[in-house]
Design an enzyme around this catalytic site. Structure first.
Site, PDB file in Angstrom:
ATOM      1  N   PRO A 159       0.772  -1.245   0.000  1.00  0.00           N
ATOM      2  CA  PRO A 159       0.000   0.000   0.000  1.00  0.00           C
ATOM      3  C   PRO A 159       0.806   1.301   0.000  1.00  0.00           C
ATOM      4  O   PRO A 159       0.783   2.073   0.959  1.00  0.00           O
ATOM      5  CB  PRO A 159      -0.833  -0.129   1.276  1.00  0.00           C
ATOM      6  CG  PRO A 159       0.031  -0.928   2.191  1.00  0.00           C
ATOM      7  CD  PRO A 159       0.738  -1.920   1.293  1.00  0.00           C
ATOM      8  N   CYS A 160       1.455   1.586  -1.110  1.00  0.00           N
ATOM      9  CA  CYS A 160       2.201   2.831  -1.240  1.00  0.00           C
ATOM     10  C   CYS A 160       1.270   4.042  -1.234  1.00  0.00           C
ATOM     11  O   CYS A 160       1.705   5.162  -0.944  1.00  0.00           O
ATOM     12  CB  CYS A 160       3.074   2.819  -2.495  1.00  0.00           C
ATOM     13  SG  CYS A 160       2.192   2.453  -4.019  1.00  0.00           S
TER      14      CYS A 160
END
Length: 161
Positions: free
Chosen positions: A123-124
């Site tokens: 989850p950047c």
């Protein structure tokens, strides 16, 4: 490499597997001229598509998939730190640099974040600027905002970006 397309609320994604693990997720418009799913049966792709559907339906907060992102040791350390950010929470690039014991590497963390080959699953999108602003995202800021809305974390932004 095997791949399959998945229609999602943020556009069509191409999921890429080496047969043993998910290696890339590509946003629409970034995967070239490939038009059809690969014809092989791939349990990794099937599990990835299923878990992503659950995520977009709001019934999954954490992915349980075999992952093999290609990158340097530093990049993989950053991606591991991203994976540790809980659903619905945000971190700054500085937070990630501190988490990997490289406090002076904030810009390098940003660069590694931008090269994340597994967006959404790693989850950047949960990383924001230290001033609370939404910052770059491979899929574009509109998609980043939509992912954060889905996770209910936009209310955490200190400056209402």
């Amino acid at each position: 490499m095997n791949y399959q397309f998945l229609d999602t609320p943020i556009g069509k994604l191409r999921l890429v597997s080496n047969g043993a693990a998910l290696v890339r997720i590509e946003f629409e418009g970034r995967y070239g001229d490939v038009e059809e799913d690969s014809p092989v049966s791939d349990p990794v792709l099937e599990a990835s598509a299923s878990q992503l559907r659950d995520y977009f339906a709001g019934t999954r907060e954490r992915f349980e998939l075999p992952l093999e992102p290609s990158g340097t040791d530093f990049q993989r350390a950053v991606w591991a730190a991203l994976s540790a950010i809980p659903h619905g929470e945000l971190r700054s690039y500085r937070d990630i640099a501190l988490a990997i014991d490289k406090p002076a590497a904030v810009r390098a963390v940003g660069a590694a974040n931008g090269r994340n080959p597994l967006p959404v699953v790693v989850p950047c999108h949960r990383v924001i600027g230290s001033d609370g602003s939404l910052t770059g995202f491979a899929g574009g800021l509109d998609i980043k905002r939509r992912l954060l809305e889905l996770e209910g974390s936009l209310g955490e932004l200190p400056f209402g970006s």
